[in-house]
Write a protein that holds these residues in place. Structure first.
Motif, PDB file in Angstrom:
ATOM      1  N   ILE A 173       0.875  -1.184   0.000  1.00 34.34           N
ATOM      2  CA  ILE A 173       0.000   0.000   0.000  1.00 34.34           C
ATOM      3  C   ILE A 173       0.903   1.222   0.000  1.00 34.34           C
ATOM      4  O   ILE A 173       1.875   1.275   0.757  1.00 34.34           O
ATOM      5  N   SER A 222      -5.957  -0.594 -12.333  1.00 35.65           N
ATOM      6  CA  SER A 222      -7.124   0.248 -12.536  1.00 35.65           C
ATOM      7  C   SER A 222      -7.373   1.045 -11.265  1.00 35.65           C
ATOM      8  O   SER A 222      -7.825   0.506 -10.263  1.00 35.65           O
ATOM      9  N   LEU A 223      -7.026   2.327 -11.305  1.00 32.78           N
ATOM     10  CA  LEU A 223      -7.128   3.175 -10.126  1.00 32.78           C
ATOM     11  C   LEU A 223      -8.558   3.703 -10.014  1.00 32.78           C
ATOM     12  O   LEU A 223      -9.033   4.401 -10.904  1.00 32.78           O
ATOM     13  N   GLN A 224      -9.204   3.341  -8.908  1.00 33.35           N
ATOM     14  CA  GLN A 224     -10.603   3.746  -8.718  1.00 33.35           C
ATOM     15  C   GLN A 224     -10.740   4.606  -7.474  1.00 33.35           C
ATOM     16  O   GLN A 224     -10.015   4.381  -6.515  1.00 33.35           O
ATOM     17  N   MET A 263     -10.745   7.140  -9.601  1.00 31.75           N
ATOM     18  CA  MET A 263     -10.251   8.068 -10.622  1.00 31.75           C
ATOM     19  C   MET A 263     -10.396   7.486 -12.020  1.00 31.75           C
ATOM     20  O   MET A 263     -10.425   8.199 -13.008  1.00 31.75           O
ATOM     21  N   PRO A 298      -1.212  13.087  -7.933  1.00 35.22           N
ATOM     22  CA  PRO A 298      -2.582  13.056  -7.409  1.00 35.22           C
ATOM     23  C   PRO A 298      -3.100  14.480  -7.229  1.00 35.22           C
ATOM     24  O   PRO A 298      -2.385  15.340  -6.717  1.00 35.22           O
ATOM     25  N   PHE A 305      -7.840   5.549  -2.271  1.00 33.15           N
ATOM     26  CA  PHE A 305      -8.111   5.082  -3.633  1.00 33.15           C
ATOM     27  C   PHE A 305      -7.794   3.602  -3.719  1.00 33.15           C
ATOM     28  O   PHE A 305      -6.964   3.097  -2.965  1.00 33.15           O
ATOM     29  N   TYR A 306      -8.465   2.931  -4.634  1.00 37.54           N
ATOM     30  CA  TYR A 306      -8.290   1.486  -4.736  1.00 37.54           C
ATOM     31  C   TYR A 306      -7.713   1.108  -6.091  1.00 37.54           C
ATOM     32  O   TYR A 306      -8.045   1.727  -7.105  1.00 37.54           O
ATOM     33  N   VAL A 330      -7.825  -1.742  -8.574  1.00 40.40           N
ATOM     34  CA  VAL A 330      -8.521  -2.958  -8.962  1.00 40.40           C
ATOM     35  C   VAL A 330      -7.682  -3.632 -10.040  1.00 40.40           C
ATOM     36  O   VAL A 330      -6.998  -2.964 -10.800  1.00 40.40           O
ATOM     37  N   ILE A 367      -7.192  -6.570  -5.081  1.00 38.49           N
ATOM     38  CA  ILE A 367      -7.450  -5.141  -4.931  1.00 38.49           C
ATOM     39  C   ILE A 367      -6.393  -4.552  -4.005  1.00 38.49           C
ATOM     40  O   ILE A 367      -6.020  -5.166  -2.995  1.00 38.49           O
ATOM     41  N   LYS A 385      -4.416  -0.623  -2.562  1.00 39.22           N
ATOM     42  CA  LYS A 385      -4.856   0.653  -1.990  1.00 39.22           C
ATOM     43  C   LYS A 385      -3.772   1.707  -2.178  1.00 39.22           C
ATOM     44  O   LYS A 385      -2.578   1.421  -2.044  1.00 39.22           O
ATOM     45  N   ILE A 386      -4.194   2.921  -2.464  1.00 43.78           N
ATOM     46  CA  ILE A 386      -3.292   4.075  -2.492  1.00 43.78           C
ATOM     47  C   ILE A 386      -3.939   5.159  -1.627  1.00 43.78           C
ATOM     48  O   ILE A 386      -5.123   5.472  -1.800  1.00 43.78           O
ATOM     49  N   VAL A 437      -3.859   9.064  -0.366  1.00 47.76           N
ATOM     50  CA  VAL A 437      -3.334  10.384  -0.709  1.00 47.76           C
ATOM     51  C   VAL A 437      -3.681  11.350   0.416  1.00 47.76           C
ATOM     52  O   VAL A 437      -4.852  11.495   0.780  1.00 47.76           O
TER      53      VAL A 437
END
Lengths: 573, 173
Positions: free
Chosen positions: B99, B122-124, B126, B144, B150-151, B153, B166, B168-169, B171
């Protein structure tokens, strides 16, 4: 002016003369057309049943299948629909175009049967291997996800069979010309099919380049198979394979326009130019799948994804005008001249072929075409790659567009080629509308979900069993429900199609066709326009011009709103 | 469907000519948008790519974790590399690791690679998507512009546990 380079007396073809069209039909070709079309429809049946199960799984409220079967059946669905159903039908179409439409013979029926067997064995092999488990690699089979060697072998056998069939098409066309079976230039429909054949040739060769090394790699004879290399060659097969559909479908559109309202192309030069643009540029579309891949540069991606300046898109824009314009002019010549759109009101909406043509063009162009060009834009692709927007796009093109057009044509093959009475006409009248509505909802639902980031080929977007749960807004569930309901409607439409076809083929009265149309009176055939008619202001396709302008505005609105969406996300380079 | 008349090479009608011209202009506009955005837009497709074997990449990930680890969540280390630095995220069946914690408005070089099969970053929510291939180190230079959780996927099918993958990021402001 007949040239007899091959002596006619040495041929063994037995012809019958079609009582409705006067065309000569080689009985050997007829049997091949029937065999390929029947297998195609069986594949459509299998793929269709699976489609319902998959849609009911992705519709999160129902979530029918378990993950293993979801991924397994997604693999089979992709292969049976995108490859088996479509290519078998196209082979039937290629044989039809190169023999019946040219009054010509099937040059080598024995080789055609050999190709048929190869394709059938290949197709069945892939199906059985996937169903046995251990080869759940999706239609794309991205290396290094490994399947059973017979999976790749099945793909290769199918491709070789298809390649032979395409070669036979060209042999038929050349021999027909040499034997003087037809005069002058070949009809536009055959020209379109020849375009499909040329695209098919390099498509299938690329498929071999991707799958032959994969076969040896799966056997352990090759250690390393670069995933980037595989992606490039796979998509030089995978995307152009859909462009074969495009060219064949446009050819079928011209055929349906002729059969149902007697429309002929307004300008042969323009329509043929559009096909030639496909041949030169459309294969670059394989880059659509590599836009967010590591490796290629900005310039490589931009040039290829634009098909070299969108010239292939220009080809489609030409057809988008010239086919409805041909319909309009034909109907105006039949007396429906008032205002902009009287011809549209007076069109034969009850004729299944006409309905299939119009609905297919609408779903293909307005939903499939617009979204395809947009997500194929290099930077915008970052918002769309591998989301449900991708299947949303190609269910509008390949299913709502190509499949529906092929269904429409099938109704006409029943009296003309199968020589059976068409049964359940009421169902046939409604079928294109039901199927088109269902597929439009499927596509729109998928696109709406994909716009919100929902992945394609994903069993559980709520991540219930995963370590983290990304929040899923209610609008995602709504979009997936639209997709699910659309799928149910489309399955009803697909069942209607199968009921009509199967009951006609098995229980319809054997008879010679008496009319080219099925429900309405056959259109008066007025032929190509005289010079005086061409100058007649009342015969100009003004209504179509307005329709395509509205289309362009819709296209621009969708396209530009995607740039706006892109501008709101994180900065990235 | 029928053979055309002997001479079919005829000039276009007026409406046909107009539509062809409009279509051509539209196609040129579509083409021009990509280079225009390349120079003026703030979201462009990364092109920097290195070769990296799974072993090399994993070593870089582990070195980064050792240096910048600030915590742990559900067994995943949380790392907070300084702004402007190289951040390594590895994909494998079926996890994104580790993470990472980033600062809003700062720029990072995000390295993406896979240890086994192909994956999709796949950054969600966003909705930014990139391919992650074994053997390739794809450098996504990212800034960012919003804070929060953010997740990541996985949106490329990677085997039967695909839907469990899945990451995690985080910010921070």
């Amino acid at each position: 002016m007949a040239v007899t380079s091959i002596a006619r007396e040495r041929e063994h073809a037995i012809f019958r003369t079609c009582s409705a069209t006067g065309l000569k039909v080689d009985l050997a070709a007829e049997r091949l057309i029937i065999a390929n079309a029947v297998v195609a429809v069986v594949m459509l049946l299998i793929g269709g049943i699976i489609a319902l199960l998959l849609a009911l799984t992705r519709w999160q409220a129902i979530h029918l299948l378990n993950p293993v079967w979801f991924y397994r059946l997604t693999t089979i669905h992709g292969i049976d629909m995108l490859v088996a159903w479509i290519v078998f039908f196209e082979v039937a179409g290629l044989y039809f175009g190169s023999t019946v439409l040219l009054n010509a013979r099937m040059v080598k029926p024995s080789i055609a049967w050999f190709a048929f067997v190869l394709m059938l064995v290949g197709g069945l092999m892939v199906n059985v291997v996937v169903l046995m488990g251990g080869s759940d690699v999706m239609f794309t089979a991205y290396v290094p996800l490994k399947a059973h060697p017979l999976f790749y072998l099945g793909y290769i056998l199918f491709a070789v069979g298809a390649l032979i069939a395409v070669a036979l098409f060209f042999v038929n066309v050349v021999v027909a010309k040499a034997e003087g079976r037809y005069e002058g230039s070949m009809p536009l429909v055959v020209f379109g099919l020849a375009t499909a054949g040329i695209i098919a040739t390099y498509t299938l060769l690329s498929g071999a380049l991707a799958f032959v090394p994969a076969f040896f790699w799966s056997l352990g004879l090759v250690d390393n198979y670069d995933p980037g290399f595989f992606r490039n060659f796979f998509w030089s097969f995978g995307h152009p394979a859909q462009q074969i559909n495009l060219a064949a479908m446009v050819a079928v559109w011209y055929a349906l326009a002729f059969l149902t309202v007697g429309a002929v192309p307004l300008n042969e030069k323009l329509s043929r130019l559009a096909f030639i643009l496909y041949i030169f540029f459309i294969n670059l579309g394989s880059a659509h799948h590599l836009l967010v891949d590591p490796g290629p540069s900005f310039a490589w991606k931009a040039t290829n994804t634009s098909y070299a300046m969108y010239l292939a898109v220009l080809g489609s824009m030409i057809h988008a005008f010239s086919i409805p314009a041909a319909l309009e002019v034909a109907l105006r010549r039949q007396g429906h001249k008032r205002g902009l759109l009287e011809w549209l009101r007076k069109a034969p909406w009850r004729e299944p072929g006409f309905a299939a043509l119009v609905v297919s063009m609408f779903v293909f162009g307005w939903i499939g075409g617009v979204t395809g060009v947009t997500i194929g834009t290099e930077q915008i692709n970052m918002l769309a790659h591998n989301t449900l927007r991708i299947p949303g796009h190609f269910h509008a093109t390949v299913v709502g567009g190509t499949t529906l057009a092929f269904m429409g044509l099938t109704y006409y093959l029943i009296p003309l080629i199968f020589r059976r009475e068409l049964k359940l006409k009421k169902l046939a009248i409604w079928q294109p509308y039901v199927y088109g509505l269902g597929m439009a909802l499927v596509s729109v639902g998928m696109i709406a979900a994909g716009l919100q980031g929902v992945s394609r080929r994903h069993w559980d977007v709520t991540f219930t069993q995963a370590p983290f749960q990304s929040p899923v807004p209610g609008t995602v569930h709504l979009a997936l429900a639209v997709m699910g309901i659309g799928a149910i409607i489309a399955i009803i439409g697909g069942t209607m199609f199968l009921l009509v076809v199967l009951s006609s083929v098995f229980t319809g009265k054997r008879q010679e066709a008496t009319s080219v149309t099925l429900v309405v009176d056959p259109p008066p055939f007025l032929g190509y326009m005289s010079e005086k008619e061409e100058k007649d202001a009342q015969l100009q396709p003004r209504g179509t011009f307005v329709i395509v302008l509205v289309f362009l505005m819709f296209f621009a609105a969708y396209y530009l709103s995607n740039w706006w969406l892109l501008g709101r996300t994180w900065m990235v380079r | 469907m029928i053979a055309p008349p002997r001479v079919w090479w005829k000039p276009l009608g007026q409406l046909e000519r107009s539509w062809l011209l409009i279509g051509l202009v539209w196609c040129i506009f579509l083409t021009a948008m990509m280079p225009i955005w390349f120079f003026l837009g703030r979201q462009n497709v990364p092109a920097t790519t290195y070769r990296a074997t799974p072993e090399q990449f994993q070593a870089q990930v582990n070195a980064m974790i050792e240096q910048y680890k600030v915590g742990e969540e559900r067994g995943f280390p949380i790392v907070e590399p300084p702004p402007g630095s190289d951040v390594f995220i590895q994909a494998r069946m079926w996890q994104w690791y580790p993470i990472v914690k980033l600062k809003k408005g700062e720029t990072y070089r995000l390295h993406l690679s896979s240890l086994d099969v192909q994956h999709g970053f796949s950054l969600q929510p966003m909705n930014l998507n990139f391919m992650v291939l074994p053997g390739y180190d794809y450098v996504v230079t990212i800034t960012p512009t919003t804070a929060g959780e953010f997740y990541v996927v996985c949106n490329e099918y990677c085997g039967v546990g695909h839907h469990l993958m899945i990451g995690k990021i985080i910010v921070t402001e």
